[in-house]
Scaffold this active site. Structure first.
Site, PDB file in Angstrom:
ATOM      1  N   ASP A 462       0.860  -1.190   0.000  1.00  0.00           N
ATOM      2  CA  ASP A 462       0.000   0.000   0.000  1.00  0.00           C
ATOM      3  C   ASP A 462       0.894   1.236   0.000  1.00  0.00           C
ATOM      4  OD1 ASP A 462      -2.309   1.554   0.223  1.00  0.00           O
ATOM      5  OD2 ASP A 462      -2.478   1.286   2.393  1.00  0.00           O
ATOM      6  N   GLU A 465       2.850   4.959  -3.973  1.00  0.00           N
ATOM      7  CA  GLU A 465       2.874   5.899  -5.136  1.00  0.00           C
ATOM      8  C   GLU A 465       4.159   6.712  -5.174  1.00  0.00           C
ATOM      9  OE1 GLU A 465       0.356   5.716  -2.876  1.00  0.00           O
ATOM     10  OE2 GLU A 465      -0.760   4.290  -4.093  1.00  0.00           O
ATOM     11  N   ASP A 545      -8.859   3.335  -2.943  1.00  0.00           N
ATOM     12  CA  ASP A 545      -9.961   3.671  -2.038  1.00  0.00           C
ATOM     13  C   ASP A 545     -11.218   4.124  -2.758  1.00  0.00           C
ATOM     14  OD1 ASP A 545      -8.144   3.038  -0.149  1.00  0.00           O
ATOM     15  OD2 ASP A 545      -7.669   5.101   0.411  1.00  0.00           O
TER      16      ASP A 545
HETATM   17  O1  MIG Z   1      -3.935   5.936   4.650  1.00  0.00           O
HETATM   18  O2  MIG Z   1      -3.792   0.706   5.491  1.00  0.00           O
HETATM   19  O3  MIG Z   1      -5.903   2.051   0.092  1.00  0.00           O
HETATM   20  O4  MIG Z   1      -6.879  -0.186   1.409  1.00  0.00           O
HETATM   21  O5  MIG Z   1      -6.972  -0.109   4.205  1.00  0.00           O
HETATM   22  C1  MIG Z   1      -4.748   4.845   4.347  1.00  0.00           C
HETATM   23  C2  MIG Z   1      -4.954   1.445   5.611  1.00  0.00           C
HETATM   24  C3  MIG Z   1      -3.879   3.654   4.132  1.00  0.00           C
HETATM   25  C4  MIG Z   1      -5.060   2.918   2.143  1.00  0.00           C
HETATM   26  C5  MIG Z   1      -5.453   1.707   1.370  1.00  0.00           C
HETATM   27  C6  MIG Z   1      -6.504   0.952   2.125  1.00  0.00           C
HETATM   28  C7  MIG Z   1      -5.971   0.568   3.487  1.00  0.00           C
HETATM   29  C8  MIG Z   1      -5.524   1.808   4.256  1.00  0.00           C
HETATM   30  N1  MIG Z   1      -4.541   2.551   3.455  1.00  0.00           N
END
Ligand code: MIG
Length: 844
Positions: A462, A465, A545
């Site tokens: 996650d 980017e 998201d």
């Molecule tokens: O700032 O890890 O897209 O799937 O549950 C949010 C927490 C960070 C974004 C991800 C989401 C995940 C969440 N993350």
């Protein structure tokens, strides 16, 4: 610079409407609004604030058209001389040069060096160098006015006086034709312009919101945490500078070979012209001729790589939430699935399993014995996937091994002045590995050993980017990225400006390679939020998201279809929606649609209501069970589609235009999808809707549920779809391999394989292997060709001898022909010829 004045009627009103919905802070919005009405120079205003970036990223369609003060483009001159070097032809245009390289009969690469010098460029996304393509014959002809190149499938015409390049198919239809302004450059940017033909439509572009066709839109390639995205969002988590342009009988793909910031403008600036621009030093792109989309994707995935076969269990149902925050919660969750007889293979652990969000640690309070937890889950048939973010907590002298090792070996990204770069993410002040470096990739991959040693079967990446804040979370602040001049890489060192888009890709690569190394001969699952062209080589991806809204359910299908058309087949959206709360009806409809996603994962955010299949009451629970069961019955069918994707680059979930590229009725059709070429779904994605129009493309179709036959399609029907029903159709001749429902893949050996057949004429190849090891790479797999032919009242099914080295357990093969009954036999791997007639098996 023109002024936008407050008295300028509609235009101002339109702009103010746009500004109103910009995701910027209130103060800036206020300034923008008041200035609009006072007639302040818009461009100056944009420059004053970071709004420029935001404005572009949120409202590209509109802001892309604003007048700017950018320098004019210098256009390429005329061809003065040309010369052929093996498969490359270099055209000399004075100061600048361009080249055309013929790589395959349907594939050419075009490069422009504004200063006349082609630099050695590292090939970040392309897995095959020019010299690695098999030699391919082509002719070059010179006339006074042009140079003409002919391959077996296309002709390329270069006009000497303008340097314009036009391609033609063998019937003389032009495609990828340079516009009047064809190639150019200005300070810091290069660009190319080509004609949009009448009735041409544009697909792919990687991860994109909105519907299917992207004509008239601007698409920027810059990986971004697209939080709160909607249908007008431009930059997304993934950047894949590839698209397919299609009209009847002609289709081609463009891969824009640049990792720098880049942008496609598909007729927004000038209707009739599409443009590609990059902040790189060279224009470098590939033209891939079809005309079939399948051919384009096959060639594109030869360039950027094919996906490996994932473990079969990863095609089952995944349950996720931010977060299942303790051992007890996870075990209870797992038990619920088994008690309620809802199949599930995978449970994901979100960031709260860690100790204070430190990657590669476990919270001792909430996960006191992860090894035991994972093995208990395993006993119960669940695989565990843990999230790993790139941000490493900045924590000197605290015995945090990841930070210590990274610092010691200088693995983290530094600024141009040598200072360590830091930003804020979940672990608060954090530093970031330079994943461009091979040594960092290896180190990171090896860190996964602590997870694989205790049984973790997959990794979820996650925030890559990368998503970084300038201030601690909760303190307001804004998203930042590494300074664009931050050095990255070692062997191929460059700056962040060039490799920003590669951060997620290389993190996923490190994870995938670490898992391969540390999970002995077992396939693993990798999921990444960010990636670049070629991400399919390492990971599955999800669309970040999304929101628990009907619009997001609707948009999920074209989003995933465009990913599939961009070479990424293993894709999914969070079922039920990530942000906000689903209603019972939305959840039921979403589970039906989710059954079609190549990656079938439900997920929901912190501080939302729970979203598991049973929380919406019995009716919805039954619907979820029914559709998850159907998914499990269809596993052999899905698995064969994964094999097709792995070998040919074909999407698993396909828009109709993929299979019917000459039928203009499919060009905009985004709310019906095909799994492979045989199963077509027309889901409901609106509240309170029980009927919908369904387009049946030419040919005969069968209603999956009732068996009703629709002879010779290319027609619309009205489907009745109460909440329990997602309209589903099978093509005449379809062979759909199915199995018994199990609670998880490999729950027990399956002693039955069912072939669900719909009368018609076709050929199908079933692929099988052990679903878990890498033995398939050593030829331990099997294929079975099945042909269906129908004449008058009789359907003949021929199952050819099984080919290959893999052997199933003892099983019966049950062949069911729609409307004509079933026959079965012991699977001895030999040929079987079965005849089905009306009389023997009367219709019931
Ligand atoms: O700032 O890890 O897209 O799937 O549950 C949010 C927490 C960070 C974004 C991800 C989401 C995940 C969440 N993350």
């Amino acid at each position: 610079m023109s002024k936008i004045t407050g008295r300028d009627g509609n235009y101002t009103r339109a702009l103010s409407y746009i500004v109103k919905f910009l995701k910027i802070d209130k103060f800036l919005k206020y300034i923008l609004m008041t200035s609009l009405f006072r007639g302040i120079e818009f461009e100056n205003l944009l420059v004053v604030s970071r709004t420029k970036h935001l404005a572009r990223s949120f409202m590209p369609q509109y802001f892309g058209k604003l007048p700017t003060t950018d320098q004019p483009w210098t256009k390429i001159g005329q061809v003065q001389a040309w010369k052929q070097y093996d498969r490359t032809i270099i055209f000399d245009c004075g100061e600048s040069k361009f080249s055309i390289t013929i790589l395959a009969p349907n594939l050419l690469r075009v490069r422009l060096a504004p200063q006349g010098e082609f630099t050695e460029r590292p090939s970040w996304a392309v897995t095959r160098d020019d010299f690695e393509w098999a030699p391919t014959p082509f002719d070059v002809n010179d006339t006074d006015t042009s140079v003409q190149i002919k391959t077996e499938s296309i002709h390329i015409y270069i006009d000497k006086s303008t340097s314009r390049i036009t391609c033609f198919d063998l019937d003389g239809r032009p495609f990828a034709q340079d516009a009047t302004t064809n190639m150019g450059w200005r300070l810091g940017a290069v660009a190319g312009w080509k004609c949009i033909e009448t009735d041409e439509h544009f697909y792919g572009f990687g991860e994109r919101t909105g519907l299917l066709d992207k004509r008239s839109e601007v698409k920027t390639n810059w990986t971004t945490d697209a939080l709160d995205y909607g249908s007008l969002t431009d930059e997304m988590y993934h950047a894949i500078p590839f698209f397919i342009a299609l009209r009847p009988h002609v289709a081609y793909g463009i891969f824009f070979n640049t990792t720098f910031w880049s942008q496609f403008d598909i007729g927004a600036e000038q209707p009739g012209v599409w443009k590609m621009e990059t902040r790189g030093r060279e224009l470098d792109y590939y033209i891939i001729y079809g005309p079939k989309p399948a051919q384009i994707l096959d060639t594109y995935t030869q360039l950027t790589g094919k996906m490996p076969l994932p473990p079969k269990w990863s095609i089952g149902y995944h349950q996720c939430r931010w977060s299942y925050e303790s051992e007890e919660v996870v075990l209870t969750l797992a038990q619920e699935f088994r008690t309620r007889r809802i199949p599930c293979d995978v449970i994901h652990l979100d960031i709260d399993y860690m100790r204070g969000f430190r990657v590669f640690t476990w919270s001792p309070a909430r996960f006191s014995n992860p090894e035991k937890l994972i093995s208990d889950l395993k006993q119960n048939g669940f695989k565990t996937v843990t999230i790993i973010d790139p941000g490493v907590k900045y924590e000197p002298e605290a015995n945090y091994h990841v930070f210590d090792e990274g610092i010691k070996n200088d693995y983290f990204v530094r600024q141009a002045d040598g200072r360590l770069f830091h930003g804020y993410v979940w672990p608060d002040k954090s530093v970031f590995p330079d994943f461009l470096r091979a040594d960092v990739q290896k180190w990171w991959g090896d860190l996964h050993k602590s997870l694989t040693d205790i049984g973790i079967a997959g990794i979820w990446n996650d925030m890559n980017e990368p998503a970084i804040n300038d201030r601690p979370f909760g303190d307001g602040g804004v998203h930042i990225w590494f300074p664009l001049d931050a050095p990255q890489g070692k062997e191929n060192s460059t700056t962040h400006a060039e490799v920003h888009n590669l951060y997620g890709l290389n993190m996923a690569k490190a994870s995938a390679e670490g898992l391969i190394k540390h999970r002995n001969n077992e396939r693993s699952f990798v999921l990444t939020r960010s990636g670049f062209a070629g991400v399919q080589r390492y990971s599955s991806v999800w669309m970040g998201d999304n929101q628990s809204q009907w619009e997001h359910l609707e948009m999920s299908l074209p989003m995933l279809c465009n990913m599939g058309l961009s070479g990424v087949a293993f894709v999914g959206c969070d079922i039920g929606g990530f942000a906000a709360n689903a209603t019972a009806e939305l959840f039921a409809r979403w589970m039906q649609v989710g059954m079609l996603y190549p990656l079938m994962r439900a997920h929901s955010a912190m501080s939302t209501a729970r979203h598991e299949p049973w929380v919406f009451g019995e009716r919805v629970e039954n619907i979820c069970r029914e559709y998850i069961n159907l998914r499990y019955q269809l596993i052999p069918f899905f698995y064969t589609l994964f094999w097709q994707a792995a070998t040919t680059g074909a999407p698993i979930l396909r828009p109709l235009v993929y299979e019917y590229p000459n039928d203009p009725k499919t060009y905009m059709l985004y709310d019906q999808v095909l799994l492979g070429c045989d199963l077509m779904a027309a889901p409901i994605y609106r509240p309170g809707v029980e009927h919908r129009a369904v387009y049946l493309p030419s040919g005969t179709w069968y209603d999956w549920w009732t068996g009703e036959k629709y002879v010779d399609g290319a027609t619309h029907i009205l489907a009745h779809a109460p909440l329990e029903r997602m309209p589903l159709y099978a093509r005449a001749g379809a062979v759909i391999p199915m199995q018994q429902v199990t609670q998880y893949i490999d729950e027990h050996p399956l002693n039955e394989l069912q072939l669900q057949i719909f009368p018609g004429n076709s050929e199908y190849t079933l692929y099988e292997d052990d679903g878990n090891s890498f033995e398939y790479q050593k030829d331990i797999y099997s294929t079975t060709n099945i042909s269906v032919s129908t004449e008058a009242e009789q359907v003949i099914v021929k199952i050819a001898p099984r080919q290959g080295k893999w052997k199933p357990v003892r099983r019966r093969i049950i062949v069911k022909v729609q409307g004509l009954g079933e026959q079965n036999f012991e699977d001895d791997g030999k040929e079987h010829l079965l005849k089905f007639t009306e009389t023997r098996f009367p219709h019931h």
